[in-house]
Design an enzyme around this catalytic site. Structure first.
Site, short mmCIF file in Angstrom:
data_model
loop_
_atom_site.label_atom_id
_atom_site.label_comp_id
_atom_site.label_asym_id
_atom_site.label_seq_id
_atom_site.Cartn_x
_atom_site.Cartn_y
_atom_site.Cartn_z
N GLU A 85 0.77 -1.03 -0.08
CA GLU A 85 -0.07 -0.16 0.16
C GLU A 85 0.90 1.38 0.08
O GLU A 85 1.91 1.49 0.76
CB GLU A 85 -1.01 0.09 1.36
N LYS A 262 -7.03 -0.58 11.84
CA LYS A 262 -6.45 -0.93 10.50
C LYS A 262 -5.19 0.04 10.27
O LYS A 262 -4.00 -0.50 9.68
CB LYS A 262 -7.41 -0.65 9.59
N ASP A 278 4.04 -14.74 12.00
CA ASP A 278 2.43 -14.79 11.53
C ASP A 278 1.80 -13.98 11.81
O ASP A 278 1.31 -13.45 12.81
CB ASP A 278 2.37 -16.19 12.49
N HIS A 375 -1.83 10.71 0.28
CA HIS A 375 -1.87 9.22 -0.28
C HIS A 375 -2.07 9.35 -1.51
O HIS A 375 -1.37 8.63 -2.25
CB HIS A 375 -3.25 8.79 0.26
#
Ligand code: HMG
Length: 431
Positions: A85, A262, A278, A375
């Site tokens: 991202e 998130k 993991d 962004h």
């Protein structure tokens, strides 16, 4: 003379890839063979992949970046981030620079035990089950350490305790759950705790007269919590206030908490992936911890104290620095070396710090210019390539998209396609 990380990170984002690799080598966090390996495109031979998973057909490549400017507990780090991202690495680096210049990051790990669960789906009498198990607890721990966890015991870890929980089934009967507590030292500990629990199945059945139905670790490791604290001094009071308000929003509203978390995981997952840890286990643990009081909440909190902003991250973050993919995957091994952590606790603390920094970067953007500006500024290249621009066309399309973004404050793939079509049409038309 070798340059320090602080020195090489000045203007690092403006370097090309070769220069970045050289700078990292100069600082000593990677060696020339690592530079060669990365320049060759990393791991190509699929035979190792065959050892990790099933039905292998190739590798899925995602970009590996370095977040700069991190100083955690007084130590400088080059943070490897494997992520697809746009803007995550840039935001982490920019925010770490801000903190470095105006504050500090402190971290700690509270507790040392992970949890294994042994389920007896229905017990005739919970009180009898509990007393039978607790009467044998010392012996059960002893045999688990002697027969299964002896390697951990040698390193100062191993099984330390067992507790019993009663869970009403909802049909008038009880379920009994045994929690096995184990210190995994520098391993993540999944395999060993599962082996311990399966080993204990038979003796538990024998001592209690009940049937064990399943054994597996729990990812909700509320017995080992990693905490990161950021203290930022001299912050403008209106900005601090907005960040505090954003924090309250995420504490109280699960819809916002999900997005806030998130953003925290934007900082956490890329390091887990880069170091071969993991990330599904860590994600599951963090989300379960975020909902521990019955409502899903943020795992970060920001409070203003005068002209100081204080941020806290607290959640389970169970990782390993030995065993599994961490040591076997050459890119993960390289990332571990670059990071320079010496224990699982140190890795966990670094990851918590990056998650909290990432959260601050997003909150700062969200409460000031909005997320789109930064962004999209970095996303322009994706849009340009997504529209199908060829090498010679990329800079022209990019420049036009930057102009549109500056004026309209938003851009999309259709803008890129339109610009590209116009460009190609103008090149074909006779002048
Ligand atoms: P800027 O001010 O335009 O950047 O910010 P700049 O060009 O002035 O550079 C300042 C520093 O930023 C650089 O220092 C770098 O450290 C870094 P230098 O190296 O020059 O000494 N930087 C870069 N590093 C590498 N490559 C680059 C680069 N550009 C800047 N190309 C920036 C631009 C994107 C950093 C800023 O706008 C920002 O931080 N935005 C926030 C972006 C963000 O949080 N992204 C995460 C994804 S969004 C999301 O999914 C989560 C969310 O939903 C979570 C939530 O809701 O809480 C938002």
């Amino acid at each position: 003379m070798a340059r320090t990380l602080k020195e090489i990170f000045k203007g690092f984002s403006k370097l090309n890839r070769k220069e970045r690799l050289n700078a990292l080598e100069e600082s000593g966090v990677i060696e020339s063979r690592d530079v060669d390996y990365l320049e060759r495109g990393g791991m190509k031979d699929t035979s190792l992949g065959e050892k990790f998973i099933e039905n292998v057909i190739g590798y899925f490549q995602i970009p590996l970046g370095v977040a700069t400017n991190f100083r955690i507990d007084g130590k400088d780090y080059a943070i490897p981030m494997a992520v697809e991202e746009t803007s995550i690495v840039a935001a982490a680096s920019k925010t770490a620079k801000w903190i470095r210049e105006n504050g500090e990051i402190k971290t700690e790990v509270i507790g040392s035990e992970i949890i294994g669960q042994i389920q007896c789906a229905t017990v005739k009498n919970f009180a009898l089950f509990e007393s039978a198990l607790l009467a044998q607890k010392k012996y059960l721990i002893e045999i688990a350490n002697r027969e299964v966890a002896f390697g951990l015991v040698r390193r100062g870890g191993g099984v330390t305790d067992m507790t019993v929980r009663r869970i009403p089934r909802g049909d008038g009967r009880d379920m009994a759950i045994v929690h096995v507590m184990m210190n995994p030292c520098d391993a993540m500990g999944a395999n060993i705790i599962n082996q311990v629990c399966e080993f204990l199945k038979e003796p538990i059945e024998q001592f209690t007269g009940e049937k064990v139905t399943m054994c597996i670790l729990s990812n909700l490791v509320d017995t080992k919590i990693t905490k990161a604290v950021i203290v930022l001094k001299g912050i403008a009071s209106d900005l601090a206030e907005k960040i505090e308000e954003a924090s309250l929003f995420a504490e109280q509203d699960p819809y916002r908490a999900a997005t806030n978390n998130k953003g925290v995981l934007n900082g956490i997952d890329p390091i887990l992936i880069a170091t071969g840890n993991d990330w599904r286990a860590v994600e599951a643990g963090i989300h379960a911890f975020a909902a521990r009081d019955g409502q899903y909440r943020s795992v970060t909190k920001w409070k203003r104290e005068g002209d100081t902003l204080v941020g806290i991250f607290e959640a389970p973050l169970i990782v390993g620095v030995v065993g599994g993919v961490t040591t076997l995957h050459p890119t993960a091994a390289l990332c571990m070396k670059m990071l320079g952590v010496t224990s699982a606790n140190e890795l966990s603390r670094v990851i918590a710090a990056v998650g909290l920094v990432q959260n601050l970067g997003a909150l700062k953007a969200l409460t000031t210019v909005g997320i789109i500006e930064g962004h999209m500024k970095l996303h322009i290249k994706n849009l340009t390539l997504g529209a199908g621009a060829q090498e010679g066309e990329v800079p022209i399309v990019q420049k036009k998209l930057e102009e549109i973004l500056a004026i309209r404050k938003r851009i999309s793939l259709s803008n890129a396609i339109e610009i590209l079509n116009d460009l190609r049409a103008s090149e074909q038309s006779p002048h």
